[in-house]
Motif scaffolding. Structure first.
Motif, short mmCIF file in Angstrom:
data_model
loop_
_atom_site.label_atom_id
_atom_site.label_comp_id
_atom_site.label_asym_id
_atom_site.label_seq_id
_atom_site.Cartn_x
_atom_site.Cartn_y
_atom_site.Cartn_z
N CYS A 98 0.82 -1.21 0.00
CA CYS A 98 0.00 0.00 0.00
C CYS A 98 0.86 1.26 0.00
O CYS A 98 2.00 1.25 0.46
CB CYS A 98 -0.92 0.01 1.22
SG CYS A 98 -0.08 0.46 2.76
N PRO A 99 0.29 2.37 -0.50
CA PRO A 99 0.95 3.67 -0.31
C PRO A 99 0.63 4.15 1.11
O PRO A 99 -0.54 4.33 1.46
CB PRO A 99 0.28 4.56 -1.36
CG PRO A 99 -1.06 3.95 -1.58
CD PRO A 99 -0.93 2.48 -1.31
N PRO A 100 1.63 4.34 1.97
CA PRO A 100 1.33 4.72 3.34
C PRO A 100 0.80 6.14 3.45
O PRO A 100 1.17 7.02 2.67
CB PRO A 100 2.67 4.57 4.06
CG PRO A 100 3.70 4.72 3.00
CD PRO A 100 3.08 4.17 1.75
N LEU A 101 -0.06 6.35 4.42
CA LEU A 101 -0.57 7.69 4.68
C LEU A 101 0.54 8.60 5.19
O LEU A 101 1.43 8.17 5.93
CB LEU A 101 -1.68 7.62 5.73
CG LEU A 101 -2.95 6.86 5.34
CD1 LEU A 101 -3.83 6.64 6.56
CD2 LEU A 101 -3.71 7.61 4.25
N ALA A 102 0.48 9.86 4.80
CA ALA A 102 1.50 10.81 5.23
C ALA A 102 1.52 10.94 6.75
O ALA A 102 2.60 11.03 7.36
CB ALA A 102 1.25 12.18 4.58
N VAL A 103 0.36 10.93 7.39
CA VAL A 103 0.31 11.10 8.83
C VAL A 103 0.96 9.90 9.53
O VAL A 103 1.65 10.05 10.56
CB VAL A 103 -1.14 11.32 9.32
CG1 VAL A 103 -1.99 10.07 9.13
CG2 VAL A 103 -1.15 11.77 10.77
N TRP A 297 -3.06 1.18 5.35
CA TRP A 297 -2.25 2.28 4.81
C TRP A 297 -1.14 2.72 5.76
O TRP A 297 -0.86 3.90 5.91
CB TRP A 297 -3.15 3.44 4.38
CG TRP A 297 -4.00 3.01 3.24
CD1 TRP A 297 -3.65 2.98 1.91
CD2 TRP A 297 -5.31 2.46 3.29
NE1 TRP A 297 -4.67 2.45 1.15
CE2 TRP A 297 -5.71 2.13 1.98
CE3 TRP A 297 -6.21 2.23 4.34
CZ2 TRP A 297 -6.94 1.58 1.67
CZ3 TRP A 297 -7.44 1.66 4.04
CH2 TRP A 297 -7.79 1.35 2.72
N GLN A 298 -0.49 1.72 6.37
CA GLN A 298 0.63 1.98 7.28
C GLN A 298 1.95 1.68 6.59
O GLN A 298 2.04 0.77 5.76
CB GLN A 298 0.51 1.09 8.52
CG GLN A 298 -0.73 1.33 9.35
CD GLN A 298 -0.80 2.75 9.87
OE1 GLN A 298 0.00 3.14 10.71
NE2 GLN A 298 -1.75 3.52 9.37
N PRO A 299 3.01 2.40 6.95
CA PRO A 299 4.34 1.96 6.52
C PRO A 299 4.61 0.59 7.14
O PRO A 299 4.27 0.34 8.30
CB PRO A 299 5.27 3.02 7.10
CG PRO A 299 4.41 4.19 7.45
CD PRO A 299 3.06 3.63 7.76
N ALA A 300 5.24 -0.29 6.37
CA ALA A 300 5.60 -1.59 6.95
C ALA A 300 6.64 -1.37 8.05
O ALA A 300 7.50 -0.49 7.93
CB ALA A 300 6.18 -2.50 5.86
N ALA A 301 6.53 -2.09 9.15
CA ALA A 301 5.64 -3.21 9.36
C ALA A 301 4.54 -2.82 10.35
O ALA A 301 4.77 -2.03 11.25
CB ALA A 301 6.43 -4.39 9.94
N ALA A 302 3.34 -3.44 10.16
CA ALA A 302 2.23 -3.10 11.03
C ALA A 302 1.22 -4.24 11.04
O ALA A 302 0.12 -4.12 10.51
CB ALA A 302 1.56 -1.81 10.56
N GLY A 303 1.59 -5.36 11.64
CA GLY A 303 0.70 -6.51 11.72
C GLY A 303 0.22 -6.74 13.13
O GLY A 303 0.73 -6.16 14.10
N LEU A 304 -0.78 -7.62 13.26
CA LEU A 304 -1.30 -8.01 14.58
C LEU A 304 -1.78 -9.44 14.54
O LEU A 304 -2.14 -9.96 13.48
CB LEU A 304 -2.48 -7.13 15.02
CG LEU A 304 -2.25 -5.65 15.25
CD1 LEU A 304 -2.76 -4.84 14.07
CD2 LEU A 304 -2.96 -5.21 16.53
N ILE A 305 -1.79 -10.07 15.70
CA ILE A 305 -2.54 -11.31 15.88
C ILE A 305 -3.51 -11.08 17.02
O ILE A 305 -3.13 -10.64 18.11
CB ILE A 305 -1.64 -12.53 16.16
CG1 ILE A 305 -2.51 -13.78 16.37
CG2 ILE A 305 -0.69 -12.29 17.34
CD1 ILE A 305 -1.74 -15.07 16.43
N ALA A 306 -4.79 -11.31 16.74
CA ALA A 306 -5.83 -11.17 17.75
C ALA A 306 -6.17 -12.56 18.28
O ALA A 306 -6.24 -13.53 17.51
CB ALA A 306 -7.07 -10.52 17.15
#
Length: 482
Positions: A98-103, A297-306
């Motif tokens: 994805c293209p990450p959001l600027a914020v 839309w996060q810069p990598a890395a940004a995963g989770l396990i629920a």
């Protein structure tokens, strides 16, 4: 006596912002100029040309005397940007990239400057508290009373899911993984890494796991409850398809099997009021993999396990006296080692938290709806075009198509030619015994005109004479179809 050199400035502390400001101006200018020089979604010339340009910019990598920070930053950021596959370009649509959001990117800069290490509270006091708030809030989108851990992405989340299943109190003997033929490769690889028995691959003839085949496999295998882990997929890598989650959950309940759902791609639908129903049944899973550097839309890395049952996470409990001594924990210092298999890890929670607060669930849901609508419009454009064949109506934001009458060899050539010319970045998939071009739409700024231009470009490239040899095409035919 020699005069000691003044060390380079640091990013943190009260002077850090002043040290960063001029360097940020250099980096931002290089980003802009590099993107302008690239003139498209991908650098032209193919791997050799890109490698030559990077060599010219980076050599020597370790000089005897440095160039100084501004020159090094300007040169290498420009070179990397000019040679990047930029997902912010509408015609860069191959992967779940994805293209990450600027914020979010700005928040990630702050995280890098502060550099908290999320392995003990005394290295990351505020980040520890923020991570607890964010993981509980995201877990609540799936399970009431559940919990979640930050991961590097879907692969780590899937590995943790298998580990937690192996170590769960209800497990009776070695866990056997049952996964659809459509499942992500990280699941079978995780079984190998953990020394689990050979996974059972369940047919997915229409691109989604077949419940009847799963029922048959579970019945034939037998075994006591707690012996099997079923992995379902909410958003396949090839086509973005979603398994029948509720039906699969029913079968798991009937056979006493644990359920994991890999929603690394499709989990973002939870933010959309109009599309979250596609994930009906996800709350019945014991574990769920999410990946916010896809539909988040996060810069990598940004995963989770629920996890549905927070007690499952006790399997990760670990003691290292210098990080979480018993007396420190008893005195009230939070224990972070049980929140990951990693020791040092970045505060990836900050960019996630900033994005959630800035956009809210409604704002993120709107972005999800936008890219899904783009995929629908692109599919309609393809379906109405006599020169193309559409695979199916997109389930999320992935569209598979192919030039009418083209061979698999020629489709591979078309894709590589677009890559070499730097004009478009499309993926490839192999379904129903045929090769397809794949457009994964994750850029909310893409417009209908961009989609029409992409289709025209593919049409012109497919009609152009080919210069690739049959031998080269045959070699490609044996590679991973993804």
């Amino acid at each position: 006596m020699s005069t000691p050199r003044t060390p380079p400035p640091l990013a943190g502390g009260t002077q850090g912002a002043d040290a960063l400001r001029p360097l940020l101006a250099v980096a931002l200018d290089a980003l802009r100029k590099g993107a302008t020089a690239r003139r498209g979604p991908l650098p032209a010339g193919g791997p050799e040309a890109v490698a030559e340009r990077i060599h010219a910019a980076a050599h020597p990598v370790l000089p005897d005397h440095g160039t100084g920070p501004e020159t090094a930053l300007r040169t290498l950021v420009h070179a990397l940007t000019e040679g990047a596959a930029d997902p912010a370009e509408p015609l860069c649509a191959a992967h779940l990239h994805c293209p990450p959001l600027a914020v979010a990117t700005a928040a990630d800069l702050a995280a890098s400057a502060l550099n908290p290490s999320m392995d003990s509270w005394d290295q990351a006091p505020a980040a520890t508290a923020l991570e607890a708030l964010v993981t509980h809030a995201l877990a609540a989108q799936i399970h009431d009373g559940g919990d979640a851990l930050i991961t590097t992405g879907g692969t780590e989340a899937n590995q943790l899911a298998l580990l937690l299943a192996r170590e769960a109190p209800a497990t009776r003997g070695p866990v056997r993984l049952l996964a659809g033929a459509n499942a992500h490769h990280s699941l079978t690889r995780a079984a190998w890494l953990l020394g689990l028995p050979e996974p059972v691959i369940v047919p997915a003839p229409a691109g989604t796991l077949d419940p009847a085949a799963l029922d048959e496999a579970l019945t034939e295998l037998g075994g006591p409850p707690g012996t099997f882990l079923v992995a379902a997929t909410a958003g396949t890598t090839d086509a973005g398809l979603i398994d029948p989650l509720d039906d699969i959950a029913d079968l798991c309940a009937a056979h006493g099997a644990r359920l994991h759902i890999d929603a690394a791609y499709g989990g973002g639908l939870l933010f959309s009021d109009t599309r979250k129903a596609q994930l009906h049944g996800i709350d019945r899973a014991d574990t769920v993999a999410l990946d916010l550097h896809k539909l988040g839309w996060q810069p990598a890395a940004a995963g989770l396990i629920a996890v549905r049952d927070p007690h499952d996470l006790h399997a990760l409990d670990h003691r290292a006296d210098y990080l979480n001594a018993d007396d420190d924990t008893d005195a009230g210092l939070p224990d972070l080692l049980g929140r990951s298999l990693r020791t040092t890890r970045r505060p990836d929670v900050l960019k996630i938290a900033v994005t959630l607060k800035a956009l809210g669930r409604t704002g993120l849901g709107h972005l999800v709806d936008q890219v899904c609508e783009q995929a629908r419009e692109f599919a309609e454009l393809i379906d109405a075009h006599p020169a193309f064949e559409l695979y199916d109506t997109p389930a999320i934001s992935t569209v598979l198509f192919r030039p009418t009458g083209a061979t698999d060899h020629h489709i591979a050539h078309v894709r590589r030619r677009l890559l070499t010319e730097g004009t478009a970045v499309l993926g490839r998939a192999h379904l129903d015994g045929r090769r397809w071009l794949k457009a994964t739409l994750l850029n909310p700024h893409t417009r209908p005109g961009d989609l029409a231009a992409l289709l025209k470009l593919v049409e012109e490239t497919a009609a152009a004479p080919t210069t690739e040899t049959t031998a080269a095409a045959d070699h490609t035919e044996g590679t991973d179809p993804r």
